[in-house]
Design an enzyme around this catalytic site. Structure first.
Site, PDB file in Angstrom:
ATOM      1  N   CYS A 143      28.921  34.215  40.935  1.00 21.55           N
ATOM      2  CA  CYS A 143      29.996  35.217  40.847  1.00 21.55           C
ATOM      3  C   CYS A 143      30.993  34.796  39.774  1.00 21.55           C
ATOM      4  CB  CYS A 143      30.692  35.369  42.199  1.00 21.55           C
ATOM      5  SG  CYS A 143      32.083  36.512  42.130  1.00 21.55           S
ATOM      6  N   CYS A 146      34.681  35.437  40.566  1.00 24.67           N
ATOM      7  CA  CYS A 146      35.289  34.503  41.533  1.00 24.67           C
ATOM      8  C   CYS A 146      35.505  33.124  40.901  1.00 24.67           C
ATOM      9  CB  CYS A 146      34.401  34.318  42.764  1.00 24.67           C
ATOM     10  SG  CYS A 146      33.451  35.747  43.265  1.00 24.67           S
ATOM     11  N   ASP A 147      34.523  32.629  40.163  1.00 20.66           N
ATOM     12  CA  ASP A 147      34.534  31.216  39.752  1.00 20.66           C
ATOM     13  C   ASP A 147      34.835  30.986  38.269  1.00 20.66           C
ATOM     14  OD1 ASP A 147      33.819  30.616  42.360  1.00 20.66           O
ATOM     15  OD2 ASP A 147      31.684  30.809  41.935  1.00 20.66           O
TER      16      ASP A 147
END
Ligand SMILES: Cc1cc2nc3c(=O)[nH]c(=O)nc-3n(C[C@H](O)[C@H](O)[C@H](O)COP(=O)(O)OP(=O)(O)OC[C@H]3O[C@@H](n4cnc5c(N)ncnc54)[C@H](O)[C@@H]3O)c2cc1C
Length: 317
Positions: A143, A146-147
């Protein structure tokens, strides 16, 4: 015999059950409710893959540019204005008994329905190379939204040269120092507009014919080894992050006894009605064998499957 009635639901038996809260499931829900079917939509979450989208959506008609999260919020709001029951849960199994479908959820609830639309999309496809599991969450990510921000000014690799891979790299170009895109075929599959945007980043290197072999590191990822598929030479890239963007694998384990699959484990359907080999069981969106997997196509298939389910139910009664 009817299963025990789950306390939070209003019925023993629904006309239609929709599994999935992505573009296909939400659109099927809107259409089913407007056809006055007693419908239950069960989903693990709302948004599905659109929640992981790192750059704006620019190909959904009516919105020249809109964030994935805003688009899917609009879908969800539209659905919730309809007469439809919604339950956040995970479907564990579907059986067909005496003409109706019995759905068993992860929370052990049992619900019956006369027809079912599977719109469960897909989960990120894993790389299946040594080091992937070991470094998941320690440099290996599925992701980018997200990261990605953890990799400020660091070199990273994106595995996969399709649209998702290119969009991940476009997003990372505002964060990372250098981005490698590895594609294991001779061609790049990303749309032309994404290819143009990548050129403009000035810090992305595309490596084609590159088969990832291993992820290495100690506490965190330090490098990857790939093989040049033409020369067979093994090469090393020093990277701190790896973003896996090689497509999705269909989420179908709960329905495997009732459908046929193609070689990619996608559900076979009739493209006019989206019905599977089991009468009354439909599959719409990324979960079926359709080739062009997009928000607009998933939504279109959700609409068609709901109308086909309505016709099926009309013939039953
Ligand atoms: C990074 C990325 C970028 C993309 N960019 C674009 C773009 O710019 N434009 C575009 O048109 N398309 C884009 N796509 C493709 C698009 O997101 C998908 O084609 C679309 O989301 C498919 O919708 P779907 O409803 O079939 O499945 P999904 O979006 O996968 O939704 C599936 C739903 O089913 C639920 N579910 C799964 N299993 C179960 C279960 N057992 N029980 C209950 N619920 C379950 C999930 O929680 C989810 O809500 C992108 C995809 C990715 C990954």
């Amino acid at each position: 015999m009817f299963p025990s009635h789950p306390a939070s639901l209003t019925r023993f038996m629904y006309d239609l059950m929709i599994i999935g809260g992505g573009p296909a499931g939400i659109t099927a829900g809107i259409y089913a409710a407007r056809q006055k079917l007693n419908t239950l939509l069960i989903t693990k979450d709302f948004g599905g893959q659109v929640n992981n989208k790192a750059v704006a959506v620019e190909n959904y008609p009516g919105f020249e540019k809109i964030s994935g999260l805003e688009l899917i919020q609009r879908f969800e709001n539209h659905l919730k204005k309809q007469e439809i029951e919604i339950k956040i849960d995970e479907v564990a199994k579907i059986e067909k008994k005496t003409g109706n479908f019995l759905i068993i959820t992860k929370n052990k609830q049992k619900i019956e329905s006369r027809a079912v639309i599977v719109a469960s999309g897909g989960d990120p496809r894993p790389l299946e190379v040594p080091g992937e599991k070991e470094f998941a969450g320690r440099g290996v990510s599925y992701c980018v939204l997200c990261d990605g921000p953890f990799f400020k000014d660091k070199p990273v690799a994106v595995i996969g040269g399709g649209n998702a891979g290119f969009e991940a790299a476009i997003f990372l170009s505002n964060i990372a120092k250098k981005i490698y895109i590895l594609e294991n075929s001779p061609q790049i599959r990303a749309f032309a507009d994404n290819q143009e945007k990548i050129k403009k980043t000035g810090k992305t290197e595309i490596i084609i014919n590159a088969a990832l072999k291993e992820i290495k590191g100690d506490k965190f990822v330090k490098s990857i080894i790939y093989q040049d598929m033409i020369t067979k030479e093994l090469k090393t890239l020093e990277v701190k992050g790896i973003f896996v963007e090689i497509g999705t694998q269909p989420a179908t384990s709960f329905v495997k006894d009732l459908v046929d699959f193609n070689e990619r484990d996608e559900i076979k359907v009739d493209f006019e009605t989206f019905q599977t080999k089991t009468p009354g069981l439909f599959a719409a969106g990324d979960v079926n064998l359709g080739k062009y997997k997009q928000i607009v196509t998933a939504a279109g298939e959700g609409a068609k499957a709901a109308l086909a389910a309505y016709d099926y139910l009309q013939k039953l009664s």
